[in-house]
Design a protein around this motif. Structure first.
Motif: not given
Ligand SMILES: Nc1ncnc2c1ncn2[C@@H]1O[C@H](COP(=O)(O)OP(=O)(O)OP(=O)(O)O)[C@@H](O)[C@H]1O
Ligand SMILES: Nc1ncnc2c1ncn2[C@@H]1O[C@H](COP(=O)(O)OP(=O)(O)OP(=O)(O)O)[C@@H](O)[C@H]1O
Ligand SMILES: Cc1ncc(C[n+]2csc(CCO)c2C)c(N)n1
Ligand SMILES: [Mg+2]
Ligand SMILES: [Mg+2]
Lengths: 289, 263, 307, 295, 263
Positions: A189-200
């Motif tokens: 349930a990562a936030s959009w920001w977390q997904s962005l910074v850590k994965m995308r």
């Protein structure tokens, strides 16, 4: 026409070609010999071009106002270092750098913004395409009108030129993460920001660096060409356009050589950082067997 | 039927149809299942019978096309947003740009654990899966089994009450597997987690589970649900008891029945 | 028919009306010539085209042609249809410029690309530095248009009597608010649009004969254009492939250009040549040419043509 | 795809841009308007100011309706074959663009393949490819044109060559990366088959590079258009959008410049979108998973 | 020692050290091994002991840093160039842009099989791994086990005398696994292939092999080589014979000895 020079050029070319081919196939046991070989190959390629150029222009008596031989260019170059340095400062260190950072930054942020909001994705992305080919010829005079004659207007042109490659590549890069990578973030349930910074973003770096590389040369072209449309009397584009008109073609090529040097260094720097940041990507890690 | 708030997972007539380029594929149909708090449920069934799909539905990674499902009494989406579960995927899914350590830290970072806490948990879970000393390596520098263990460590690093594990021990040898089975049982016992566990090993399923769900393919459905009569305390040699073998036999029969070819 | 390629110095406009008229009216045909008129542009150095073999004859300004000659590309003037110079510096009155002495400390727009020589000569004569120091003037490389003046980015800009000056007026600025300095009035006039060819080619009699015919027909075109400015402007418009020019502007331009060609029968007046050379040699610290050019013009062609 | 989903967002954004544009028109044109009024000894009220700035002959920024009117007039009210028709000039530019794009794409791919497969090319050619891009086109364009002219090539081709020059580079950069993007294990598989370089290229590297290819093609086609327009200057700028821009600038016809800019933008947008469509079609053929709902 | 031309694989003092960002990793050390034509050799050992690495060395995917190895009497590189082997990787490694059918066709295309031949072989191997009807699907539309089977089909589609299989049946359930074990044995028997097979299942290793190589990690080395005394003809129920169990016991002990933790 001087036939012997021409023949010499061709012989030299064939010999260099054969040698290079041999050298780049050969594997050296000694790593420093290998490294030396990897430097010799492009250098020899370059030298070959210069020799060909020198001999052919002299051999065929090509008028200097069309294409001067490299020796004349080199002579001019070393005699004009202060002027060339001033031009580089004006064009590269002011206009190109400022425009490059702003343009790439803007393209990147727009891509992020588009990604963040589906509404903007539908509304802004198609319009982003409109900026893609705002021709420098049309834009440069307008920028001169809006931002004045000095480097600021050139930076503005560079912003416009670099924006689109960055936008397109960032958008493609942000789509490059694999479904399972995304699934993992989803389970946290990562936030959009977390997904962005850590994965995308990590997955997007290879694409983003493509844009940074393309833009590094595009920015220089953009700034130089923009100077054709009005500048103070300094700058690489100014020099090139006035010296062409004055038939000082050796000076033009000296300036071009400087541009190529500066541009290549800039590109090399970006490529160097790329290898650091995307060390994990197969293209860097060495997917080749 | 038990009180709903006791059920961690509760599926009613669950169905899922994938639409693909050459027609729909029914991955799940008419699945009814109740998983209670503290249950250790194993899913076993032929390749392609929908085990992964079912776990993905619980995890809100796939939307069912019919029926209903609740997780902790909520929709899977709400449960996911509450970070109700940890998921071990069938493939390791480690991020290549992060070291093993950093991969394990990923959920911890996202869930806001302190740096000290992160460090402690990384060390602890790396030990648990016997990867101490490999924290600084990148995923592509590990063997297949080591990658799988790293992904298990990642799912265990944070405290989820529900663990969804899709063939976590598939790429491990017997000894490591036994070791991790024991560790997992201990963890489960100590923390009272609920575990949904996909495996192809019948002994493993019987050894670990309080409930074994046997599934069958084309279309994917539940053909048998076996409540284990084994005690909660399970030494490794329980696997030689007749009770154990009886359950294993029932599972094997169920499995065989679900197969299309008979030998 | 004999082929002749003419490379213009700038885009299709009434500045080059004579050649288009000669073509449209069939004067070239009459001479048995098939003339291809290539438009120029901001990025075209006619001398380079000539050297590359892309043209037989070019239109260029004499300062730039002489500078090129000194660089080793021997251009030779074979005809001079423009008697007068149309170059001037146009200043906004409110910038405080009223006389050349006021330039100091101001920003001036100048055309480069070989067009800067007359300006540099003039400043040299006035003793004003152009290298950006506090004492001198700040020089801008002016673009294609008159915006710097309208936007107040420069106190003065370079204009041609026949073109940019009128654009300023068309933009809504009143002539009263402007002050102009014609190079001719300042005593630094240099010869503008002339016809140039490569020296080597003149050794070839057939080529010479071709040029004689070409100059004869061209001058006929010029004289017709002078006499019938509106019709000439129309012909120019028809030949403008960009479809961008306006009739009004080209008519104005033609009328002004006629004033510059008036008085020339095509033959270069050696006195004009000497004056131009003297002006160029006098140019300040960075003279356009360093020594008096020899053989930079020939009267053979016009003598023959005007017989 | 409903109206709400597709049209509304674009409309909203376009309206926002137009609003900003109008505000900019007033703001940027006001100084000249005030100046002119002051010379007549008048002071403009705000509403007067607005109306004056909307209709200047030589505005710093023409108003949207001025631009649109000019664009509409030259696009729809002229015969498409007329020299005053923007359609005609667009076509001149587009034909050079497409030819240049095609040549640039082929050249870029060929170079990238060479660089990926041949160590000598990687080592010796790549630095020069990069250096070539730092040479300002406008500087060498005239020489290219002169040289091509000297060997009897003129018309469409020289422009297309400049277009090619600008467009092959994004393709090289993207494709070198794309062709090197297959995972180790995917390459190992080919290695076990003792596949030839050519087979590895066609069956692995090429399909793996497709996402990079399309990102590059979008940049390349935009660059081609810029190249075609720039290429019109040293070819005499007689026709095409570049000629319109240039003569518009030269003769101070601001509305004409902006109309040509608008047209160039629209052409670019359409071309880029066409590449986007091709990308989607290819993705489907290559079994791409339908885009998920999740980010 | 046998005549060299009898040996399909022959390793002498083989060693392999990876250099990584944080120091060298010894993956293999002092490996001596002979694989004869027609052998079925299983490799078993704890995760990370170098099984995959050894297979990769045979396949010329990794260069040893010490010692020598020959394949069919040649260097691995020459053998590879002769297309001496088929390789099933630990991960499925299907190309995502090709359908299952096309993935299987890949080696056939490369090796120049005719279209008709390709079609026949695809059909046949799809049947063999029980994936008939899934040929037109893309890899991501298959379950984990199905992907693994597709990759097996791909390696079996062309005729290599040597098969290198890295945990090919790891993601399969017992029933399918038994089925494929039998199929593989039949194929081996019929075609007299040589097979190198990595597995974590002791019964599988014993059931299939003529020779079992037990490996141990840190550094990866061979600790035991067991020549099977089982007959070449092996019905499934041979797995209950005392002979079988004895071998299995020896393997288990060897495996246990190689482990760092003792339970
Ligand atoms: N994204 C998808 N699109 C289409 N079909 C799918 C998709 N995912 C799974 N399937 C199909 O759904 C069925 C069930 O797949 P699932 O992955 O749940 O199987 P599984 O029980 O986990 O098998 P395994 O043990 O092999 O992993 C299979 O037939 C598979 O082909
Ligand atoms: N590319 C690599 N770079 C660095 N180290 C590596 C690399 N590949 C493997 N190793 C290391 O080599 C050792 C042996 O790895 P290998 O993959 O051969 O193990 P394995 O026996 O196949 O294990 P598993 O059963 O888990 O697949 C491991 O410690 C691993 O970390
Ligand atoms: C780069 C550049 N060079 C020259 C001119 C101007 N110019 C050149 S020739 C000529 C006379 C014919 O109009 C004029 C005005 C310009 N605007 N931009
Ligand atoms: Mg599964
Ligand atoms: Mg392995």
């Amino acid at each position: 026409m001087n036939l012997s020079l021409v023949i010499f050029a061709i012989v030299f070319w064939l010999a260099a070609w054969a040698f290079n081919d041999w050298l780049s196939r050969k594997r050296f046991k000694n790593p420093s010999a290998q490294r030396l070989a990897s430097l010799v190959v492009p250098a020899l390629f370059g030298i070959t071009i210069l020799v060909l150029w020198e001999c052919l222009t002299r051999g065929f008596n090509v008028p200097g106002v069309l294409l001067p031989p490299p020796s004349a260019i080199a002579h001019r170059l070393v005699n004009s270092l202060p002027i060339l340095w001033a031009d580089v400062q004006q064009t590269f260190f002011k206009a190109v750098l400022a425009g490059y950072i702003l343009g790439c930054g803007l393209g990147f942020l727009t891509a992020i913004l588009i990604d963040r909001s589906p509404f903007l994705q539908k509304g802004l992305l198609p319009l982003g395409n409109f900026v893609s080919a705002l021709p420098i010829v049309g834009v440069a005079p307008i920028m001169v009108m809006w931002f004045g004659f000095d480097w600021q207007s050139k930076a503005a042109v560079v912003v416009i030129m670099t924006f689109f490659p960055m936008l397109v590549n960032t958008v493609a890069g942000l789509a490059a993460s694999t479904p399972i990578d995304r699934d993992l973030m989803h389970t946290y349930a990562a936030s959009w920001w977390q997904s962005l910074v850590k994965m995308r973003l990590p997955a997007a770096w290879p694409f983003i660096f493509n844009a940074l590389k393309i833009n590094s040369t595009l920015a220089l072209i953009g700034a130089i060409v923009a100077e054709f449309f009005g500048t103070p009397i300094v700058g690489m584009g100014f020099r090139i356009s006035t010296e062409v008109g004055r038939m000082n073609v050796d000076m033009v090529w000296a300036e071009i050589a400087v541009a190529a040097l500066v541009g290549s260094l800039f590109y090399g720097l970006v490529a160097f950082i790329e290898r650091r940041v995307t060390f994990w990507h197969p293209s860097v890690r060495g997917g080749q067997t | 039927m038990s009180k709903t708030n006791d059920n961690v997972v509760s599926a009613r007539d669950l169905g899922l149809v994938f639409s693909t380029n050459d027609g729909p594929v029914t991955a799940l149909t008419g699945v009814n299942l109740e998983v209670k708090k503290g249950d250790f449920v194993s899913f076993i069934g032929p390749s392609g019978c929908g085990k992964t799909t079912f776990l993905r539905v619980i995890a809100d990674l796939e939307k069912p096309t019919s029926g209903t499902i609740t997780v902790n009494g909520m929709t899977p989406e709400q449960a996911r947003q509450k970070r109700a579960y940890g998921y071990v995927f069938q493939a390791a899914a480690l991020y290549p740009w992060r070291t093993i350590e950093k991969n394990i830290a990923l959920p911890l970072e996202i869930m806001g654990y302190s740096a000290a806490e992160q460090k402690a948990r990384i060390e602890q879970t790396l030990d648990l899966v016997n990867l101490a000393g490999f924290g600084k390596k990148f995923p592509w520098q590990l063997s297949g089994g080591m990658q799988q263990r790293a992904s298990i460590a990642r799912a265990l690093a944070f405290d989820a009450d529900l663990l969804l594990m899709d063939e976590p021990f598939g790429a491990l040898d017997e000894i490591v597997r036994d070791h991790l089975n024991e560790q997992l049982l201990q963890l489960w016992d100590r923390t009272n987690k609920t575990i949904c566990f996909v495996t192809h090993s019948i002994p493993e399923a019987v050894y670990l589970s309080t409930k074994i769900v046997v599934m069958s393919p084309r279309p994917g459905r539940v053909t048998d649900v076996i409540e284990s009569t084994l005690p909660r305390e399970r030494p490794l040699d329980i696997r030689e008891t007749p009770e154990f073998l009886a359950i294993a036999h029932r599972v094997r029969e169920g499995l065989r029945a679900g197969h299309s070819y008979d030998e | 028919a004999d082929k002749v390629t003419l490379q213009l110095k700038w885009v299709t406009q009434a500045q080059f009306a004579g050649y288009y008229v000669a073509k449209e009216k069939g004067y070239y045909d009459e001479e048995g010539l098939d003339v291809d008129i290539k438009a120029g542009g901001p990025d075209i150095a006619p001398a380079q085209v000539l050297a590359g073999g892309g043209a037989d004859v070019i239109v260029d300004w004499m300062p730039s042609a002489l500078a090129t000659r000194e660089k080793g590309l021997p251009l030779v003037n074979i005809a001079q249809p423009f008697k007068h110079s149309g170059l001037m510096l146009t200043c906004a009155k409110d910038s405080g410029v009223t006389k050349p002495e006021d330039f100091k400390g101001k920003t001036l727009g100048v055309w480069f690309y070989g067009n800067e020589y007359p300006f540099l000569t003039w400043m040299g004569k006035l003793g004003i530095k152009t290298d950006g120091g506090a004492e001198g003037v700040t020089v801008l490389k002016q673009g294609f248009n008159v915006d710097p003046l309208l936007q107040k980015q420069a106190a003065c800009i370079s204009t041609m009597t026949y073109n940019e000056y009128h654009q300023i007026l068309e933009a809504g600025v009143k002539a009263d608010d402007l002050i102009t300095f014609k190079y001719e009035d300042q005593g630094v006039a240099t010869l503008e649009d002339g016809l140039y060819v490569l020296e080597d080619k003149l050794k070839d009699d057939a080529f010479k004969a071709k040029m004689v015919k070409f100059v004869r027909a061209s001058m006929k075109g010029w004289k017709y254009a002078e006499a019938n400015p509106d019709e000439a402007a129309g012909i120019v418009l028809e030949n403008d492939a960009s479809g961008a020019q306006t009739e009004a502007h080209q008519k104005t331009m033609m009328a002004e250009v006629a004033k510059l060609t008036a008085g020339s029968n095509g033959a270069l007046d050696p006195a004009d040549f000497e004056r131009t050379v003297a002006t160029l040699l006098a140019g300040g610290s960075d003279p356009v040419i360093t020594k008096k050019p020899e053989g930079a013009y020939t009267l053979d062609i016009t003598n023959e043509a005007l017989k | 795809m409903s109206w709400r989903e597709k049209i509304l967002p674009v409309t909203v954004v376009v309206l926002a841009i137009i609003a900003i544009w109008y505000a900019g028109t007033v703001y940027l044109n006001a100084p000249f308007a005030r100046d002119m009024a002051a010379k007549d000894g008048k002071e403009l009220t705000f509403s007067e100011l607005v109306s004056v700035t909307m209709h200047q002959e030589r505005p710093v920024l023409p108003s949207p309706h001025q631009v649109f009117a000019e664009w509409y007039k030259t696009t729809f009210e002229m015969k498409p074959t007329s020299k005053r028709s923007l359609v005609y000039h667009s076509w001149v530019t587009i034909s050079a663009t497409l030819l240049g794009f095609a040549m640039g794409t082929v050249l870029g791919i060929v170079l990238a393949v060479g660089v990926v497969f041949n160590r000598a090319m990687d080592k010796s050619l790549m630095p020069w490819v990069i250096a070539s891009q730092t040479i300002p086109i406008l500087a060498i364009a005239p020489m290219i044109i002169v040289v091509l002219n000297a060997i009897g090539i003129s018309g469409l081709l020289p422009k297309a060559v400049i277009s090619t020059y600008l467009s092959f580079f994004p393709v090289v950069v993207g494709m070198v990366k794309g062709l090197r993007s297959p995972e180790r294990i995917q390459l190992d598989l080919m290695h076990t088959y003792n596949a030839s370089s050519w087979q590895t290229l066609t069956k692995l590297r090429w399909p793996a590079s497709i996402p990079y290819l399309f990102a590059s093609l979008k940049v390349a086609i935009a660059s081609s258009l810029v190249g075609a327009i720039v290429g019109e200057l040293p070819t005499g700028a007689v026709e095409g959008l570049g000629a319109r821009l240039l003569s518009g600038s030269y003769y101070g016809q601001t509305a004409q410049i902006w109309a040509a800019l608008l047209m160039a933008s629209a052409v670019a947008a359409i071309l880029v979108m066409l590449v986007g469509v091709a990308e989607k079609v290819t993705a489907v053929a290559m079994g791409a998973r339908p885009a998920g709902v999740r980010p």
